[in-house]
Design a protein around this motif. Structure first.
Motif, PDB file in Angstrom:
ATOM      1  N   ALA A 108       0.829  -1.291  -0.046  1.00 27.54           N
ATOM      2  CA  ALA A 108       0.037   0.137   0.074  1.00 27.54           C
ATOM      3  C   ALA A 108       0.932   1.193  -0.119  1.00 27.54           C
ATOM      4  CB  ALA A 108      -0.986  -0.022   1.098  1.00 27.54           C
ATOM      5  N   VAL A 109       1.828   1.335   0.557  1.00 22.98           N
ATOM      6  CA  VAL A 109       2.932   2.531   0.956  1.00 22.98           C
ATOM      7  C   VAL A 109       3.398   2.764  -0.535  1.00 22.98           C
ATOM      8  CG1 VAL A 109       5.057   3.182   1.608  1.00 22.98           C
ATOM      9  CG2 VAL A 109       3.363   2.190   3.360  1.00 22.98           C
ATOM     10  N   ARG A 110       3.835   1.533  -1.156  1.00 25.95           N
ATOM     11  CA  ARG A 110       4.219   2.156  -2.536  1.00 25.95           C
ATOM     12  C   ARG A 110       3.339   2.469  -3.577  1.00 25.95           C
ATOM     13  NH1 ARG A 110       8.307  -3.544  -3.772  1.00 25.95           N
ATOM     14  NH2 ARG A 110       9.689  -3.172  -2.191  1.00 25.95           N
ATOM     15  N   TYR A 111       2.024   1.831  -3.679  1.00 28.19           N
ATOM     16  CA  TYR A 111       0.959   2.445  -4.134  1.00 28.19           C
ATOM     17  C   TYR A 111       0.897   4.056  -3.912  1.00 28.19           C
ATOM     18  CZ  TYR A 111       0.070  -1.697  -6.992  1.00 28.19           C
ATOM     19  OH  TYR A 111       0.229  -2.781  -7.892  1.00 28.19           O
ATOM     20  N   ALA A 112       0.827   4.254  -2.577  1.00 27.17           N
ATOM     21  CA  ALA A 112       0.415   5.553  -2.252  1.00 27.17           C
ATOM     22  C   ALA A 112       1.557   6.653  -2.808  1.00 27.17           C
ATOM     23  CB  ALA A 112       0.539   5.664  -0.648  1.00 27.17           C
ATOM     24  N   ARG A 113       2.748   6.125  -2.722  1.00 25.16           N
ATOM     25  CA  ARG A 113       3.705   7.153  -3.241  1.00 25.16           C
ATOM     26  C   ARG A 113       3.434   7.576  -4.694  1.00 25.16           C
ATOM     27  NH1 ARG A 113       8.534   3.310  -0.701  1.00 25.16           N
ATOM     28  NH2 ARG A 113       8.498   4.136   1.284  1.00 25.16           N
ATOM     29  N   VAL A 114       3.094   6.497  -5.542  1.00 24.61           N
ATOM     30  CA  VAL A 114       2.735   6.928  -6.846  1.00 24.61           C
ATOM     31  C   VAL A 114       1.542   7.995  -6.934  1.00 24.61           C
ATOM     32  CG1 VAL A 114       2.119   6.094  -9.253  1.00 24.61           C
ATOM     33  CG2 VAL A 114       3.829   4.846  -7.624  1.00 24.61           C
ATOM     34  N   PHE A 115       0.573   7.446  -6.035  1.00 27.18           N
ATOM     35  CA  PHE A 115      -0.544   8.415  -6.138  1.00 27.18           C
ATOM     36  C   PHE A 115      -0.534   9.731  -5.699  1.00 27.18           C
ATOM     37  CE2 PHE A 115      -5.139   9.517  -4.814  1.00 27.18           C
ATOM     38  CZ  PHE A 115      -5.662   9.033  -6.064  1.00 27.18           C
ATOM     39  N   ALA A 116       0.358   9.967  -4.696  1.00 28.94           N
ATOM     40  CA  ALA A 116       0.983  11.104  -4.467  1.00 28.94           C
ATOM     41  C   ALA A 116       1.448  12.047  -5.320  1.00 28.94           C
ATOM     42  CB  ALA A 116       1.679  11.223  -2.856  1.00 28.94           C
ATOM     43  N   ARG A 117       2.316  11.392  -5.886  1.00 33.04           N
ATOM     44  CA  ARG A 117       3.224  12.141  -7.168  1.00 33.04           C
ATOM     45  C   ARG A 117       2.222  12.390  -8.089  1.00 33.04           C
ATOM     46  NH1 ARG A 117       7.946   9.337 -10.828  1.00 33.04           N
ATOM     47  NH2 ARG A 117       8.053  10.913 -12.474  1.00 33.04           N
ATOM     48  N   LEU A 118       1.398  11.689  -8.421  1.00 33.58           N
ATOM     49  CA  LEU A 118       0.048  11.621  -9.622  1.00 33.58           C
ATOM     50  C   LEU A 118      -0.735  12.860  -9.208  1.00 33.58           C
ATOM     51  CD1 LEU A 118      -1.928   8.919 -10.988  1.00 33.58           C
ATOM     52  CD2 LEU A 118      -2.634  10.936 -10.431  1.00 33.58           C
ATOM     53  N   GLY A 221      -9.067   8.217  -0.778  1.00 30.99           N
ATOM     54  CA  GLY A 221      -9.686   7.101  -0.025  1.00 30.99           C
ATOM     55  C   GLY A 221     -10.204   6.292  -1.049  1.00 30.99           C
ATOM     56  N   ALA A 222     -10.725   6.357  -1.987  1.00 31.34           N
ATOM     57  CA  ALA A 222     -11.038   5.327  -3.017  1.00 31.34           C
ATOM     58  C   ALA A 222      -9.838   4.459  -3.580  1.00 31.34           C
ATOM     59  CB  ALA A 222     -11.814   5.907  -4.166  1.00 31.34           C
ATOM     60  N   ALA A 223      -8.654   5.228  -3.744  1.00 35.72           N
ATOM     61  CA  ALA A 223      -7.523   4.893  -4.248  1.00 35.72           C
ATOM     62  C   ALA A 223      -6.709   3.606  -3.356  1.00 35.72           C
ATOM     63  CB  ALA A 223      -6.337   5.656  -4.756  1.00 35.72           C
ATOM     64  N   GLY A 224      -6.831   4.020  -2.040  1.00 33.25           N
ATOM     65  CA  GLY A 224      -6.278   3.453  -0.914  1.00 33.25           C
ATOM     66  C   GLY A 224      -7.234   1.990  -0.702  1.00 33.25           C
ATOM     67  N   GLU A 242      -5.200   2.488   5.648  1.00 34.68           N
ATOM     68  CA  GLU A 242      -4.689   2.958   6.420  1.00 34.68           C
ATOM     69  C   GLU A 242      -3.569   3.599   6.223  1.00 34.68           C
ATOM     70  OE1 GLU A 242      -4.393   5.903   9.512  1.00 34.68           O
ATOM     71  OE2 GLU A 242      -6.167   4.841   9.307  1.00 34.68           O
ATOM     72  N   ALA A 243      -2.430   2.740   5.887  1.00 39.57           N
ATOM     73  CA  ALA A 243      -1.156   2.832   5.614  1.00 39.57           C
ATOM     74  C   ALA A 243      -1.131   3.779   4.370  1.00 39.57           C
ATOM     75  CB  ALA A 243      -0.517   1.611   5.284  1.00 39.57           C
ATOM     76  N   PHE A 244      -1.875   3.425   3.311  1.00 47.57           N
ATOM     77  CA  PHE A 244      -2.028   4.069   2.121  1.00 47.57           C
ATOM     78  C   PHE A 244      -2.113   5.686   2.312  1.00 47.57           C
ATOM     79  CE2 PHE A 244      -3.768   6.017  -1.633  1.00 47.57           C
ATOM     80  CZ  PHE A 244      -3.220   5.358  -2.718  1.00 47.57           C
TER      81      PHE A 244
END
Length: 305
Positions: A108-118, A221-224, A242-244
């Motif tokens: 989840a953390v790896r995906y969240a990093r990409v989503f934050a950049r996006l 939230g939807a992405a997470g 939560e981690a996302f």
């Protein structure tokens, strides 16, 4: 697709020579090798007014070095079957990479990093809002009842849908709308199947047709909740959402307010409820439905709904 060869000659300057692949979901996606040797992807979908903004935003991100395919044309309109208008564009073929599977907090953390950049990149993009929002993120609809009007679903036997799903949809929708948060541009189909990786490095984010105009917290939230879907859609574990969300807020440099945190959790349920309804109407295994049974109460508590 009788229009395809002439469209390629007009828009790309070369006719198709070979078909590399063809996929059919909401959009038709065709990989082509052109007569001049270039390999491209042509995408065609119902022209509902969203495509021009989606393609323009994708082009902006590609120009800034974000890992996505670079559009080669703007969105154009052609006559499809029965003269129904189609929105069509071409983009470079960005092949390769692997799907990153799993729904653990670490993934989840790896995906969240990409989503934050996006989302940070999209904050600098100015396009007309791509409305209406994708049906699985259309909690802002004005149709009667909890569900947006969607012919391909509404024409099926609604008695197959468990009665509690409508109640869930109403509760999370009311919580999101009550917050009155401003909308931003964001990716509303941030699923594993739409991303490709080289090891731990992101290689490509796909499906830019699924941009939406919704509050930032709801998109996060939807992405997470959806990031772990690599086949039939599912719902990530609560600790992974939560981690996302924690990683996303940290990287964006702004903690969500209490209200934003609540609507993020509400939105984490909406897409799963939509998917569970789809499963019931089509007789699919209840993947999202089973996760909702296990998680809905806690997600509703966190949503204040």
């Amino acid at each position: 697709m009788d229009w395809l060869a002439e469209w390629c000659r007009e828009q790309l300057g070369a006719a198709p020579a070979d078909v590399l692949f063809r996929l059919q979901q909401i959009s038709t996606v065709i990989g082509l090798r052109l007569a001049d040797g270039r390999e491209v992807v042509v995408k065609a979908r119902e022209d509902d007014g969203r495509a021009a903004s989606c393609v323009a935003a994708q082009a902006h991100l590609a120009e800034r070095g974000f890992p996505c395919a670079r559009p080669l044309t703007p969105a154009t309109t052609v006559d499809g079957a029965d003269h129904a208008p189609l929105a069509v564009h071409a983009e470079e073929l960005r092949a390769g990479g692997e799907v990153m599977h799993g729904g653990s907090p670490g993934v989840a953390v790896r995906y969240a990093r990409v989503f934050a950049r996006l989302m940070a990149e999209l904050a600098g993009v100015t396009v007309p809002p791509p409305l209406p929002n994708p049906r699985w993120a259309r909690w802002d609809h004005t149709d009667p009842g909890p569900w947006p009007a969607i012919d391909v679903l509404d024409d099926l036997d609604q008695a197959a849908v468990p009665s509690h799903l409508a109640g869930l949809a109403s509760r999370v929708r009311e919580r999101i709308l009550a917050a009155g948060l401003p909308s931003v541009l964001g990716h509303a189909d941030f699923e594993a199947q739409n991303l490709r990786w080289h090891g731990s490095r992101i290689w490509a984010v796909h499906d830019w047709d699924s941009l939406a105009w919704q509050p930032e917290a709801t998109l996060a939230g939807a992405a997470g909740a959806a990031f772990s879907s690599s086949g039939q859609p599912t719902l990530a574990p609560i600790e992974s959402t939560e981690a996302f969300l924690s990683t996303y807020q940290e990287l964006r440099g702004r903690p969500f307010t209490t209200g934003e945190r609540e609507v993020a959790w509400a939105a984490s349920l909406w897409t799963a409820v939509h998917n569970a309804r789809w499963e019931a109407l089509h007789g699919d295994p209840p993947v999202s439905g089973a996760q909702l049974e296990a998680q809905a109460a806690e997600r509703l508590r966190r949503a204040g709904a």
